[in-house]
Design a protein around this motif. Structure first.
Motif, PDB file in Angstrom:
ATOM      1  N   HIS A  65      -4.344  14.482  13.961  1.00 22.23           N
ATOM      2  CA  HIS A  65      -4.374  15.765  13.240  1.00 22.23           C
ATOM      3  C   HIS A  65      -5.537  15.844  12.258  1.00 22.23           C
ATOM      4  CE1 HIS A  65      -1.979  13.218  10.427  1.00 22.23           C
ATOM      5  NE2 HIS A  65      -2.621  13.918   9.501  1.00 22.23           N
ATOM      6  N   GLU A  66      -6.171  14.682  11.959  1.00 22.68           N
ATOM      7  CA  GLU A  66      -7.270  14.685  10.989  1.00 22.68           C
ATOM      8  C   GLU A  66      -8.620  14.993  11.630  1.00 22.68           C
ATOM      9  OE1 GLU A  66      -6.140  11.534   7.554  1.00 22.68           O
ATOM     10  OE2 GLU A  66      -6.290  10.666   9.554  1.00 22.68           O
ATOM     11  N   TRP A  67      -8.747  14.720  12.931  1.00 22.62           N
ATOM     12  CA  TRP A  67     -10.058  14.925  13.561  1.00 22.62           C
ATOM     13  C   TRP A  67     -10.020  15.785  14.827  1.00 22.62           C
ATOM     14  CZ3 TRP A  67     -10.607  13.418  18.582  1.00 22.62           C
ATOM     15  CH2 TRP A  67      -9.701  12.482  19.080  1.00 22.62           C
ATOM     16  N   ALA A  68      -8.852  15.889  15.477  1.00 22.36           N
ATOM     17  CA  ALA A  68      -8.793  16.578  16.766  1.00 22.36           C
ATOM     18  C   ALA A  68      -8.458  18.061  16.660  1.00 22.36           C
ATOM     19  CB  ALA A  68      -7.753  15.897  17.667  1.00 22.36           C
ATOM     20  N   GLN A  69      -7.860  18.460  15.547  1.00 20.12           N
ATOM     21  CA  GLN A  69      -7.466  19.868  15.399  1.00 20.12           C
ATOM     22  C   GLN A  69      -8.690  20.780  15.365  1.00 20.12           C
ATOM     23  OE1 GLN A  69      -4.480  21.017  15.444  1.00 20.12           O
ATOM     24  NE2 GLN A  69      -3.133  19.286  14.996  1.00 20.12           N
ATOM     25  N   ASP A  70      -8.590  21.883  16.064  1.00 22.70           N
ATOM     26  CA  ASP A  70      -9.657  22.905  16.041  1.00 22.70           C
ATOM     27  C   ASP A  70      -9.065  24.172  15.451  1.00 22.70           C
ATOM     28  OD1 ASP A  70     -11.711  24.646  16.387  1.00 22.70           O
ATOM     29  OD2 ASP A  70     -11.932  24.349  18.551  1.00 22.70           O
ATOM     30  N   ARG A  71      -9.376  24.407  14.191  1.00 24.34           N
ATOM     31  CA  ARG A  71      -8.822  25.588  13.495  1.00 24.34           C
ATOM     32  C   ARG A  71      -9.687  26.833  13.677  1.00 24.34           C
ATOM     33  NH1 ARG A  71      -7.715  21.018  10.614  1.00 24.34           N
ATOM     34  NH2 ARG A  71      -5.504  20.711  10.074  1.00 24.34           N
ATOM     35  N   LYS A  72     -10.625  26.734  14.583  1.00 22.59           N
ATOM     36  CA  LYS A  72     -11.507  27.866  14.917  1.00 22.59           C
ATOM     37  C   LYS A  72     -12.299  28.362  13.699  1.00 22.59           C
ATOM     38  CE  LYS A  72      -9.518  27.624  18.921  1.00 22.59           C
ATOM     39  NZ  LYS A  72     -10.195  26.880  20.015  1.00 22.59           N
ATOM     40  N   ASP A  73     -12.616  27.431  12.792  1.00 19.30           N
ATOM     41  CA  ASP A  73     -13.396  27.801  11.604  1.00 19.30           C
ATOM     42  C   ASP A  73     -14.810  27.225  11.661  1.00 19.30           C
ATOM     43  OD1 ASP A  73     -12.848  25.139  11.299  1.00 19.30           O
ATOM     44  OD2 ASP A  73     -11.767  25.311   9.397  1.00 19.30           O
ATOM     45  N   GLY A  74     -15.163  26.683  12.828  1.00 15.58           N
ATOM     46  CA  GLY A  74     -16.496  26.126  13.006  1.00 15.58           C
ATOM     47  C   GLY A  74     -16.675  24.732  12.446  1.00 15.58           C
ATOM     48  N   LYS A  75     -15.593  24.134  11.929  1.00 15.82           N
ATOM     49  CA  LYS A  75     -15.701  22.811  11.319  1.00 15.82           C
ATOM     50  C   LYS A  75     -15.215  21.678  12.228  1.00 15.82           C
ATOM     51  CE  LYS A  75     -15.166  24.627   6.616  1.00 15.82           C
ATOM     52  NZ  LYS A  75     -14.359  24.572   5.366  1.00 15.82           N
ATOM     53  N   ALA A  76     -14.637  22.012  13.370  1.00 22.71           N
ATOM     54  CA  ALA A  76     -14.108  20.982  14.267  1.00 22.71           C
ATOM     55  C   ALA A  76     -15.241  20.144  14.858  1.00 22.71           C
ATOM     56  CB  ALA A  76     -13.301  21.630  15.393  1.00 22.71           C
ATOM     57  N   LEU A  77     -15.000  18.841  14.970  1.00 23.49           N
ATOM     58  CA  LEU A  77     -15.997  17.957  15.577  1.00 23.49           C
ATOM     59  C   LEU A  77     -16.224  18.354  17.031  1.00 23.49           C
ATOM     60  CD1 LEU A  77     -14.814  14.424  14.356  1.00 23.49           C
ATOM     61  CD2 LEU A  77     -16.835  15.672  13.582  1.00 23.49           C
ATOM     62  N   THR A  78     -17.484  18.401  17.437  1.00 26.29           N
ATOM     63  CA  THR A  78     -17.805  18.709  18.832  1.00 26.29           C
ATOM     64  C   THR A  78     -19.179  18.137  19.162  1.00 26.29           C
ATOM     65  OG1 THR A  78     -17.881  20.466  20.509  1.00 26.29           O
ATOM     66  CG2 THR A  78     -18.884  20.944  18.361  1.00 26.29           C
ATOM     67  N   SER A  79     -19.570  18.267  20.418  1.00 29.35           N
ATOM     68  CA  SER A  79     -20.880  17.832  20.891  1.00 29.35           C
ATOM     69  C   SER A  79     -21.157  16.366  20.530  1.00 29.35           C
ATOM     70  CB  SER A  79     -21.965  18.764  20.319  1.00 29.35           C
ATOM     71  OG  SER A  79     -23.171  18.604  21.019  1.00 29.35           O
ATOM     72  N   ASP A  80     -22.416  16.049  20.135  1.00 24.01           N
ATOM     73  CA  ASP A  80     -22.801  14.661  19.855  1.00 24.01           C
ATOM     74  C   ASP A  80     -22.053  14.088  18.660  1.00 24.01           C
ATOM     75  OD1 ASP A  80     -24.545  14.758  21.957  1.00 24.01           O
ATOM     76  OD2 ASP A  80     -26.333  15.113  20.742  1.00 24.01           O
ATOM     77  N   GLU A  81     -21.693  14.943  17.722  1.00 27.49           N
ATOM     78  CA  GLU A  81     -20.961  14.499  16.532  1.00 27.49           C
ATOM     79  C   GLU A  81     -19.580  13.952  16.925  1.00 27.49           C
ATOM     80  OE1 GLU A  81     -19.848  16.245  12.061  1.00 27.49           O
ATOM     81  OE2 GLU A  81     -20.292  17.628  13.722  1.00 27.49           O
ATOM     82  N   LEU A  82     -18.917  14.622  17.862  1.00 24.51           N
ATOM     83  CA  LEU A  82     -17.604  14.183  18.340  1.00 24.51           C
ATOM     84  C   LEU A  82     -17.732  12.872  19.120  1.00 24.51           C
ATOM     85  CD1 LEU A  82     -14.576  14.622  18.813  1.00 24.51           C
ATOM     86  CD2 LEU A  82     -15.155  16.066  20.784  1.00 24.51           C
ATOM     87  N   LEU A  83     -18.738  12.794  19.986  1.00 26.54           N
ATOM     88  CA  LEU A  83     -18.958  11.572  20.760  1.00 26.54           C
ATOM     89  C   LEU A  83     -19.239  10.377  19.849  1.00 26.54           C
ATOM     90  CD1 LEU A  83     -21.186  12.847  23.721  1.00 26.54           C
ATOM     91  CD2 LEU A  83     -18.800  12.117  23.844  1.00 26.54           C
ATOM     92  N   ASP A  84     -20.065  10.598  18.842  1.00 27.38           N
ATOM     93  CA  ASP A  84     -20.407   9.523  17.908  1.00 27.38           C
ATOM     94  C   ASP A  84     -19.158   9.035  17.172  1.00 27.38           C
ATOM     95  OD1 ASP A  84     -22.437   7.945  16.281  1.00 27.38           O
ATOM     96  OD2 ASP A  84     -21.448   9.105  14.694  1.00 27.38           O
ATOM     97  N   PHE A  85     -18.301   9.962  16.743  1.00 31.40           N
ATOM     98  CA  PHE A  85     -17.081   9.594  16.019  1.00 31.40           C
ATOM     99  C   PHE A  85     -16.150   8.767  16.909  1.00 31.40           C
ATOM    100  CE2 PHE A  85     -12.580  10.592  15.289  1.00 31.40           C
ATOM    101  CZ  PHE A  85     -12.409  10.012  14.036  1.00 31.40           C
ATOM    102  N   ILE A  86     -15.939   9.228  18.142  1.00 40.13           N
ATOM    103  CA  ILE A  86     -15.006   8.531  19.042  1.00 40.13           C
ATOM    104  C   ILE A  86     -15.547   7.170  19.468  1.00 40.13           C
ATOM    105  CG2 ILE A  86     -14.033   8.591  21.383  1.00 40.13           C
ATOM    106  CD1 ILE A  86     -13.508  11.569  20.949  1.00 40.13           C
TER     107      ILE A  86
END
Length: 491
Positions: A65-86
């Motif tokens: 719930h700390e990193w996977a939630q997408d609240r549609k506010d443009g703050k959800a991790l995605t693209s290279d940032e998401l890959l780097d985190f995982i």
């Protein structure tokens, strides 16, 4: 919440576009750890309510719930940032969680689940899409959980066509029939010593759940089943499967059941019920064989598991185990000694001969269910051949075996009698241990006709037919040429 077919199709369509996913096996492995984290996160919400002092073993910032939630506010991790985190934070952190002998099972499973886990996806945008689809499921909502049970079963079925991963999935009809026959009761300990994705354990839990009426019953339910699984992917699926069935402490070990000397097992290591489908055809290292008495050492993995079952079954305990035809007619030293021990030390009361296509398309090997218990030596062994149901030539992925196909066995079970088929061959008959000994312990009795239809994958079937047609055309051309020559000679 999407339906079963929609969910699976959405995930499949997204992952097919990712350059890092190579085939169904990797897709299912990728989805497995994502589902585990989501299911575990939702279970933790329940544990936090039930336990005032609950502390998660997952480090801060790593909870779903700390990193996977997408609240549609443009703050959800995605693209290279998401890959780097995982790749560089989430997976390494979960693999390095500290676990001690005092760590509760409900927490230790997190580290075990991620020891062999990899992120195969290389496109962070597509990975975000997959996470969002999974995020739509609320495992605290009874409706979503019920529907997700169907989704999960659909995912498991896909293992059958995902290469060698198919060995970890036993068709639900088989696990349900064996569990139904052994009749598990609350208070018993039930085990599968090569549990794969947990099918037998879940079939048992579905029966036990109907017996839960009190808080004490709930505790017994939570501690009823035990499993061991060697491979990482089915292990994580099995743990998730049990969490989905309200087992707070999934007692499943990520390891090899055959690694311990079986003569060292004590009463506390034994079980009331054992039901399993051990790996067929595999072989173990010489060091593994040394864990067994010399007369039971075999090069066949299934034989070793059968010996293991004998040493881990309580007095009055019951077993339902699936074994290949090779065990029935095999007469090498270990197989012979296992059969003799089974007849003298256990009550091998029933062997059900199964149609060969039950595991299609993964395998068309002929299998059997052996039912025995530890109530004394065998007095007689009944054999029963379960024929294909009317209207079926063979089972397949689109027409799998159903529980209702066991109705003939159910009807016969409590009214055992000899049966002959139209060819005057025995379909059902009882044999004494003395008769089996005279037959050189060949248990290949009441079997199917040796003329069986070969079940091939579609492309192999096409090639086979094309080859046969080519050969037939050549024969026809030869005959026509001969006839033409005769006609010309007559002229």
């Amino acid at each position: 919440m999407v339906g079963t077919t929609q969910f699976v199709k959405k995930i499949r369509d997204i992952m097919r576009n990712d350059p890092g996913i190579n085939g169904d096996a990797q897709r299912i492995e990728q989805l497995s750890w994502i589902l585990f984290l989501k299911v575990y996160d939702d279970r933790e919400k329940v544990w936090e309510i039930e336990q005032d002092d609950y502390e998660s073993i997952i480090p801060e910032g790593m909870h779903w719930h700390e990193w996977a939630q997408d609240r549609k506010d443009g703050k959800a991790l995605t693209s290279d940032e998401l890959l780097d985190f995982i790749n560089n934070q989430l997976l390494p952190t979960l693999k390095e969680i500290t676990v001690t002998p005092d760590t509760p099972i409900s927490k230790a499973i997190v580290k075990d689940a991620f020891i062999d886990t990899n992120n195969y996806m290389k496109n962070g945008v597509l990975l975000r899409q997959v996470i969002n689809v999974v995020n739509d499921v609320d495992f605290t909502d009874p409706k979503d959980r019920h529907l997700f049970g169907d989704i999960y079963e659909s995912i498991l079925k896909e293992l059958q066509s995902a290469g060698s991963s198919g060995e970890f999935y036993t068709p639900r009809a088989l696990t349900d029939f064996i569990a139904e026959t052994l009749k598990p009761k609350l208070g018993q300990r039930i085990a599968d010593l090569a549990c794969g994705t947990g099918g037998f354990l879940v079939s048992s839990l579905n029966i036990l759940k109907k017996q839960v009426n009190t808080v004490e019953d709930r505790k017994k339910y939570n501690n009823a089943v035990f499993g061991i699984e060697k491979k990482g992917q089915p292990y994580i699926l099995a743990v998730t499967n049990l969490l989905l069935h309200d087992v707070d402490n999934p007692d499943i070990i990520h390891g090899n059941s055959l690694e311990k000397n079986i003569t060292e097992y004590t009463e506390k290591d034994k079980f009331d019920l054992i039901m399993m489908n051990p790996p067929f055809g595999g072989s173990e290292l010489p060091i593994i064989k040394k864990n067994f008495p010399s007369d039971l050492q075999s090069s066949e993995t299934a034989d070793l598991f059968l010996a293991l079952i004998m040493y881990r079954l309580k007095d009055d305990g019951k077993v339902g185990v699936i074994l290949p035809d090779g065990f029935l007619f095999g007469n090498d030293g270990a197989k012979l000694n296992i059969k003799k021990k089974m007849l003298s030390d256990f009550n091998l009361h029933t062997i059900i001969r199964l149609p060969s296509s039950i595991f299609s398309p993964y395998a068309s090997i002929a299998t059997n269910i052996l039912f025995f218990d530890k109530t004394g030596p065998t007095k007689q062994t009944w054999f029963y051949r379960l024929d294909m149901p009317e209207g079926y030539k063979h089972f397949s992925k689109t027409r799998p075996m159903k529980l209702e196909h066991f109705d003939p066995v159910r009807k016969w079970w409590n009214d055992r009698h000899e049966i002959k088929d139209d060819n005057d061959n025995y379909k059902s008959k009882a044999y004494t241990p003395e008769e089996l000994a005279k037959n050189n312990y060949n248990f290949d009795l009441c079997g199917f006709s040796t003329e069986t239809e070969e079940i091939l994958p579609p492309f192999e079937l096409m090639n086979k037919y094309q080859k046969e047609r080519k050969e037939l055309n050549a024969k026809i051309d030869k005959q026509l040429a001969a006839i033409k020559k005769l006609l010309e000679e007559d002229d």
